[in-house]
Design an enzyme around this catalytic site. Structure first.
Site, PDB file in Angstrom:
ATOM      1  N   ILE A   1      16.068  19.746  -0.942  1.00 50.18           N
ATOM      2  CA  ILE A   1      16.922  18.753  -1.586  1.00 50.18           C
ATOM      3  C   ILE A   1      18.307  18.732  -0.961  1.00 50.18           C
ATOM      4  CG2 ILE A   1      18.033  18.104  -3.757  1.00 50.18           C
ATOM      5  CD1 ILE A   1      15.545  19.193  -5.196  1.00 50.18           C
TER       6      ILE A   1
ATOM      7  N   ASP B   1      24.211  28.378   2.896  1.00 45.79           N
ATOM      8  CA  ASP B   1      22.895  28.850   2.487  1.00 45.79           C
ATOM      9  C   ASP B   1      22.536  30.060   3.343  1.00 45.79           C
ATOM     10  OD1 ASP B   1      20.189  29.309   1.953  1.00 45.79           O
ATOM     11  OD2 ASP B   1      19.793  27.190   1.565  1.00 45.79           O
TER      12      ASP B   1
ATOM     13  N   CYS C   1      22.750  18.664 -10.149  1.00 54.97           N
ATOM     14  CA  CYS C   1      21.466  18.060 -10.528  1.00 54.97           C
ATOM     15  C   CYS C   1      20.334  19.058 -10.249  1.00 54.97           C
ATOM     16  CB  CYS C   1      21.230  16.772  -9.749  1.00 54.97           C
ATOM     17  SG  CYS C   1      22.387  15.451 -10.122  1.00 54.97           S
TER      18      CYS C   1
ATOM     19  N   ARG D   1      19.913  23.122 -11.645  1.00 51.41           N
ATOM     20  CA  ARG D   1      19.508  23.866 -12.832  1.00 51.41           C
ATOM     21  C   ARG D   1      20.742  24.128 -13.695  1.00 51.41           C
ATOM     22  NH1 ARG D   1      14.472  23.208 -13.409  1.00 51.41           N
ATOM     23  NH2 ARG D   1      14.303  25.047 -14.745  1.00 51.41           N
TER      24      ARG D   1
ATOM     25  N   GLU E   1      19.203  22.835 -23.470  1.00 50.53           N
ATOM     26  CA  GLU E   1      18.760  21.446 -23.560  1.00 50.53           C
ATOM     27  C   GLU E   1      17.765  21.299 -24.709  1.00 50.53           C
ATOM     28  OE1 GLU E   1      17.237  20.528 -19.671  1.00 50.53           O
ATOM     29  OE2 GLU E   1      19.217  20.572 -18.735  1.00 50.53           O
TER      30      GLU E   1
ATOM     31  N   HIS F   1      18.757  15.397 -17.816  1.00 47.40           N
ATOM     32  CA  HIS F   1      17.801  16.103 -16.957  1.00 47.40           C
ATOM     33  C   HIS F   1      16.763  15.129 -16.387  1.00 47.40           C
ATOM     34  CE1 HIS F   1      16.000  20.348 -16.236  1.00 47.40           C
ATOM     35  NE2 HIS F   1      15.700  19.533 -15.235  1.00 47.40           N
ATOM     36  N   LEU F   2      17.249  14.206 -15.578  1.00 45.34           N
ATOM     37  CA  LEU F   2      16.403  13.137 -15.030  1.00 45.34           C
ATOM     38  C   LEU F   2      15.982  13.375 -13.584  1.00 45.34           C
ATOM     39  CD1 LEU F   2      18.290   9.992 -16.418  1.00 45.34           C
ATOM     40  CD2 LEU F   2      16.393  11.258 -17.457  1.00 45.34           C
ATOM     41  N   GLY F   3      16.181  14.589 -13.075  1.00 49.66           N
ATOM     42  CA  GLY F   3      15.924  14.855 -11.664  1.00 49.66           C
ATOM     43  C   GLY F   3      14.554  14.439 -11.173  1.00 49.66           C
TER      44      GLY F   3
END
Length: 528
Positions: A155, A174, A233, A235, A264, A282-284
């Site tokens: 992502i 990263d 977007c 966790r 949530e 939480h629409l990922g």
């Protein structure tokens, strides 16, 4: 014919269910609407379970399904799965991490743009309050802004690509990737977290674990530039919500775009009281395309796991994932498929399995050997075999496992070769990976070939004389077997090997008629 039992514990897309229904070796039990206590009885003799967030894979679930080969979590998050508990029982846990990738990427860009232009608020001002006041809504452009991306995986890297299209300067942090993954995309790679904290916009795309929970807190926010924009977007809990609230309220953080929360549903979260935050529930993964992809991939993974062909995206591997580069995992899956294919080509008692590696993958050839062994023994062994007991099962059956690190290939960046010796023959298959995730077999017993290890495959070896392809095509057509792809390799000895991908199962009668063709030297069939 004994069938593999797959229990679908939660709702997935109908096409995923159809894939399970169409496989003649699978008995699909749909239990999504069943009471969770009654569900436990169905797990006793099941091979694989497919779950989502509605089903907790806890101690009761694991004890009821102790005979499970695998659990497929249809989605990315595994917060509701007791992975250590599954590992103790030898149950492989898999997720579907890439099916909703584009949905999450595009939602991230939506929040980024919404924060920079305050779009939800200007929309509400006009549509709901019926106020036309253009001068109130001056925003900022993405062009020329520095974007810090924490986590540059599936992502994060795609967010970086899209940000570059907006002419942003992208900085990636990263520690688990090779720097070239960022630099090849035109991003800057850094190991200094302060470089991220100095960016105009920061977006986070890491898993939720002990290292990442609260990784952005009050101390980190204090180091950020005034007016920073934060996006999450991924966790809930990666940003410390108290620190995030304080930063937004003080104006240190100019705006935030948040899709995920500590708890949530987040209908009472104090962040909702602020007027410089864009939020979504939480629409990922909430696109029709991603739900289709999740259902399809979960079903395919469940079938592969039930048959022992492969365990894609396994989360409890017999290796420390933090110590291997991200490029290795696809090779492990590919190695298992190659082992399975080799055993299908010559169904005879295996004497030895040798795994060789060239290039960077050679360093991980011992881990590869475990996966190859699981694949090679999956169909011919009466044992329940997985990554944990593969070496033991091979030893018990008197199979010698060897590994070899070879010099780099002059042709391929990385090359894996599996040599399977039976008491009748030797099968040697070489494969590689293109663009990190495109699996390709490039050689079978000395025949150069280019084929993906997937689907129904007829391997037809013949004398290289005119008319053979036509005869094979005619025969398959007579049996109503449609050819999806036809790959041909030839050698200097006057022989040819065809790998024929077909759309349906091939029965023994068809294979016998192929073997009876005058030019045929051998024919075998595999379903991967």
């Amino acid at each position: 014919m004994e069938k593999f039992k797959i229990v679908v514990c939660d709702h997935i897309h109908e096409e995923g269910l159809n894939i399970l229904r169409r496989d003649d070796k699978v008995e699909m039990i749909f239990a999504a609407d069943m009471d969770k206590t009654a569900l436990l009885d169905l797990l006793v003799d099941a091979d694989v379970a497919i779950t989502r967030s509605s089903t907790d894979v806890d101690d009761k679930f694991i004890q009821a399904g102790r005979g499970l080969k695998a659990i497929v979590r249809a989605g990315v998050g595994v917060d509701n799965v007791d992975i250590p508990g599954c590992s103790k029982e030898g149950i492989i846990v898999m997720n579907v991490p890439t099916a909703n990738t584009i949905a999450a990427v595009e939602l991230t860009m939506t929040h980024m743009l919404s924060c920079m232009r305050m779009f939800p608020y200007s929309h509400d001002h006009l549509k709901n309050q019926r106020i036309w006041k253009r001068e109130k809504w001056y925003g900022y452009e993405l062009k020329g802004k520095k974007l810090g991306v924490i986590g540059f995986g599936n992502i994060g890297s795609r967010v970086g690509i899209r940000a570059k299209a907006f002419e942003m300067d992208v900085i990636a942090y990263d520690p688990y990737i090779h720097p070239s993954k960022a630099t090849d995309l035109g991003a800057k790679y850094t190991t200094n977290f302060d470089d991220i904290l100095a960016c105009d916009i920061i977006t986070i795309h890491t898993p939720k674990n002990k290292e990442t929970v609260g990784m952005i807190g009050a101390d980190e926010i204090a180091k950020m530039k005034d007016g920073v924009v934060l996006i999450n977007c991924a966790r809930g809990g990666l940003y410390n919500e108290d620190a995030l609230y304080d930063g937004l309220k003080s104006g240190k953080i100019r705006f935030a775009g948040i899709d995920v929360f500590n708890k949530e549903p987040a209908i009472d979260n104090k962040l909702l009281d602020l007027d410089n935050i864009c939020v979504s529930p939480h629409l990922g993964a909430n696109t029709f395309e991603s739900q289709y992809n999740i259902g399809v991939e979960a079903a395919q993974q469940a079938i592969e796991a039930a048959k022992g062909i492969a365990y894609p995206h396994a989360l409890n591997l017999p290796i420390d994932e933090t110590k291997i580069p991200s490029f290795v995992k696809p090779f492990l899956e590919m190695g298992q498929k190659i082992g399975f294919l080799a055993s299908q080509m010559n169904k005879a008692p295996i004497v030895s399995i040798k795994v060789s590696g060239r290039g960077d993958i050679a360093e991980y050839v011992n881990s590869l050997a475990t996966f190859v062994t699981v694949g090679a023994l999956a169909d011919i062994s009466g044992d329940t075999i997985n990554y944990v007991n593969a070496d033991f099962v091979a030893k018990e059956r008197g199979i010698k496992i060897e590994t070899e690190e070879l010099p780099a290939s002059p042709v391929y960046k990385n090359l894996v070769t599996v040599k399977l010796t039976t008491d009748k023959n030797v099968i040697e298959i070489s494969a590689t990976m293109f663009n990190d995730d495109v699996q390709r077999i490039v050689d079978i017993n000395g025949f150069g070939i280019d084929v993906e290890p997937k689907g129904n495959m007829i391997l037809f070896k013949n004398t290289d004389v005119p008319g053979v392809i036509g005869q094979v095509g005619t025969l398959l057509a007579a049996h109503e077997v449609n050819i999806a792809d036809f790959r041909l390799g030839r050698n200097k000895s006057g022989e040819a090997l065809a790998v024929i991908m077909v759309d349906s199962v091939v029965n023994d009668k068809t294979l016998k008629e192929l073997a009876a063709l005058k030019a045929c030297i051998s024919v075998s069939y595999a379903r991967i």
